[in-house]
Motif scaffolding. Sequence first.
Motif, short mmCIF file in Angstrom:
data_model
loop_
_atom_site.label_atom_id
_atom_site.label_comp_id
_atom_site.label_asym_id
_atom_site.label_seq_id
_atom_site.Cartn_x
_atom_site.Cartn_y
_atom_site.Cartn_z
N LEU A 1 0.91 -1.17 -0.17
CA LEU A 1 -0.06 0.10 -0.02
C LEU A 1 0.90 1.17 0.02
O LEU A 1 0.67 2.17 -0.63
CB LEU A 1 -0.97 -0.05 1.39
N HIS A 2 1.86 1.23 0.80
CA HIS A 2 2.77 2.48 0.80
C HIS A 2 3.78 2.67 -0.35
O HIS A 2 3.82 3.67 -1.00
CB HIS A 2 3.62 2.32 2.00
N PHE A 3 4.41 1.63 -0.65
CA PHE A 3 5.23 1.72 -2.08
C PHE A 3 4.84 1.63 -3.34
O PHE A 3 5.21 2.21 -4.25
CB PHE A 3 6.51 0.90 -1.80
N GLY A 4 3.62 0.93 -3.32
CA GLY A 4 3.04 0.59 -4.31
C GLY A 4 1.96 1.58 -4.93
O GLY A 4 1.52 1.88 -6.16
N PHE A 5 1.09 2.06 -3.94
CA PHE A 5 -0.02 3.09 -4.17
C PHE A 5 0.11 4.34 -3.38
O PHE A 5 -0.76 5.22 -3.46
CB PHE A 5 -1.34 2.27 -3.63
N GLY A 6 1.00 4.40 -2.77
CA GLY A 6 1.68 5.85 -2.20
C GLY A 6 0.68 6.26 -0.99
O GLY A 6 0.59 7.47 -0.73
N VAL A 7 0.22 5.04 -0.24
CA VAL A 7 -0.69 5.54 1.05
C VAL A 7 0.31 6.09 1.95
O VAL A 7 1.40 5.43 2.13
CB VAL A 7 -1.29 4.24 1.35
N PRO A 8 0.02 7.07 2.65
CA PRO A 8 0.94 7.66 3.62
C PRO A 8 0.95 6.90 5.00
O PRO A 8 0.17 5.99 5.50
CB PRO A 8 0.41 9.00 4.25
N VAL A 9 2.28 6.68 5.38
CA VAL A 9 2.58 5.86 6.60
C VAL A 9 1.70 5.96 7.72
O VAL A 9 1.20 5.38 8.47
CB VAL A 9 4.22 6.15 7.02
N ASP A 10 1.29 7.46 8.00
CA ASP A 10 0.71 7.67 9.08
C ASP A 10 -0.97 7.41 8.73
O ASP A 10 -1.56 6.84 9.85
CB ASP A 10 0.36 9.29 9.21
N THR A 11 -1.52 7.39 7.68
CA THR A 11 -2.60 6.90 7.18
C THR A 11 -2.64 5.13 7.77
O THR A 11 -3.37 4.59 8.13
CB THR A 11 -3.17 6.86 5.85
N LEU A 12 -1.53 4.56 7.20
CA LEU A 12 -1.39 3.14 7.45
C LEU A 12 -1.40 2.72 8.85
O LEU A 12 -1.83 1.72 9.30
CB LEU A 12 -0.07 2.52 6.81
N ARG A 13 -0.86 3.77 9.72
CA ARG A 13 -0.61 3.57 11.20
C ARG A 13 -2.17 3.72 11.64
O ARG A 13 -2.70 2.99 12.76
CB ARG A 13 0.14 4.60 11.86
N THR A 14 -2.92 4.85 11.14
CA THR A 14 -4.35 4.94 11.73
C THR A 14 -4.98 3.58 11.43
O THR A 14 -5.72 3.23 12.08
CB THR A 14 -4.93 6.07 10.96
N ALA A 15 -5.00 2.95 10.22
CA ALA A 15 -5.53 1.91 9.76
C ALA A 15 -5.18 0.50 10.65
O ALA A 15 -5.91 -0.18 11.07
CB ALA A 15 -5.22 1.46 8.31
N SER A 16 -3.80 0.45 10.90
CA SER A 16 -3.39 -0.71 11.56
C SER A 16 -3.79 -0.43 13.37
O SER A 16 -4.33 -1.61 13.50
CB SER A 16 -1.80 -0.50 11.94
N THR A 17 -4.17 0.62 13.51
CA THR A 17 -4.71 0.60 15.11
C THR A 17 -6.21 0.47 14.91
O THR A 17 -6.41 -0.53 15.89
CB THR A 17 -4.61 2.15 15.40
N LEU A 18 -6.90 0.68 14.01
CA LEU A 18 -8.40 0.02 13.87
C LEU A 18 -8.33 -1.36 13.75
O LEU A 18 -9.27 -2.04 14.26
CB LEU A 18 -8.90 0.81 12.84
N VAL A 19 -7.57 -1.85 12.94
CA VAL A 19 -7.42 -3.13 12.63
C VAL A 19 -7.07 -4.17 14.09
O VAL A 19 -7.77 -5.08 14.25
CB VAL A 19 -6.41 -3.72 11.46
N ILE A 20 -6.20 -3.69 14.67
CA ILE A 20 -5.70 -4.33 15.90
C ILE A 20 -6.51 -4.08 17.15
O ILE A 20 -6.52 -4.89 17.98
CB ILE A 20 -4.23 -4.04 16.32
N GLN A 21 -7.40 -3.18 17.26
CA GLN A 21 -8.37 -2.66 18.13
C GLN A 21 -9.22 -3.76 18.53
O GLN A 21 -9.28 -4.02 19.60
CB GLN A 21 -9.07 -1.44 17.57
N PRO A 22 -9.94 -4.43 17.81
CA PRO A 22 -10.78 -5.63 18.22
C PRO A 22 -10.20 -6.79 18.50
O PRO A 22 -10.49 -7.78 19.10
CB PRO A 22 -11.72 -6.11 17.06
N LEU A 23 -8.79 -6.99 18.34
CA LEU A 23 -8.10 -8.07 18.51
C LEU A 23 -7.76 -8.17 20.09
O LEU A 23 -7.30 -9.32 20.58
CB LEU A 23 -6.59 -8.28 17.92
N TRP A 24 -7.62 -7.11 20.78
CA TRP A 24 -7.51 -7.09 22.23
C TRP A 24 -8.41 -8.20 22.68
O TRP A 24 -8.36 -8.72 23.76
CB TRP A 24 -7.45 -5.76 22.88
#
Length: 405
Positions: A129-152
Amino acid sequence: MSSLATMARRTARTIESGTPAHRDRAIDGLRALALLAVPTGHWLLGGFTLSSDGVLHNASPLGTFAGLAPVSWVLQMLGIFFLVGGYASVLSYRRRKGSTRAWLGGRLARLGRPVLGVTAVWAALLPVLHFGFGVPVDTLRTASTLVIQPLWFVGVYTVVTALTPLCVRAARRLGVWAAAPLLGSVAVVDFLRYGPYADAVPSWLSLLNILPGWLFAYQLGVSWGEGRVTRRHAWGLLIGGAALFAALLLAFGYPASMVGVPGEARTNSHPPSLLVLALAAGQSGAAILLRDRLGRLLKRPALWAPVVVVNLSAMTILCWHQTAMLTAAVPASYLGEVPGLVGAPDSVGWILARLAWMPVFAGLLLLIGRYARGFESPWAGAGPGRRTFAGLLAAGFAVFALGLA
């Protein structure tokens, strides 16, 4: 349309004919209701703002519309989930044919496989997503936080499941009162962190609420499964839980929202406060009282079929529902603000637009689930090397999502 209706009726009849007579439909129905409340709550009460550099950030309509807090009371149904989890676990534990260790191993593996799957997939997606589609790292961090949120939740549920043998012993000795010390423990910690000595209490003390806070409803479920919870007890839980809930809100200043609100110093759910246990007690009492009525209602094939489908996809729903929302939001961020999807959730218009997006999120989850459900089954074709590689990917994703790298 008629062909779809015919197919749905045929599927419902097939599911109905394949359901054993001893199946406790009410328990499955309660579990399905609690499961569906998770994505519904996250999709309704979670939004995104877009900064000037094109980065997505988490936001919530609760920050503007405090009056929506009662919606979180309805959608916070983890107490029900832990209740029916404890009930089902004790029945399964009683039917086990092997050792307790083997029983625990099987149940924990069913919880772990989907978590490992979603985190490994996201670890592989991040560089693409970052290198292939240019998604900003901070957007990916926001997304990752949401993905991991239910896993607790899965992690906590894994721990309480491992405690099932101890919960069974406590239930057989103390009955419904086996959950009382857990409630008392949370009350003591809340008094220390919110009471007159709050300034002298270290912040990590609140973590002591995590295990007893979520074990409370599970222990109630185990006691219920052991036949130690009567209708009189259920009425006590309903009335006592409602009274405690009201007292904590009106007299002790607990936050009204059951989910975290960005910018707020206090949260009820992470870790759970006494308000969460009060809600869980009330919900548990209501569930126990309504069990027979719900069981009769679910004898209708048209209502029973979706309950079965949801239960069969439980871990897929928990692990992938945030990914479904992100699948819509991340591409939309390149278009600027999109009503109900990307943009400050601070207007009635945003709420109405978000309601319109809900079927889209559900459709994306169904599409993702077609492929992700494979993670719930035993990984028969994956050898030690692939499992190790998946574990390393998952660990890397966790490090990124938690902001450790």
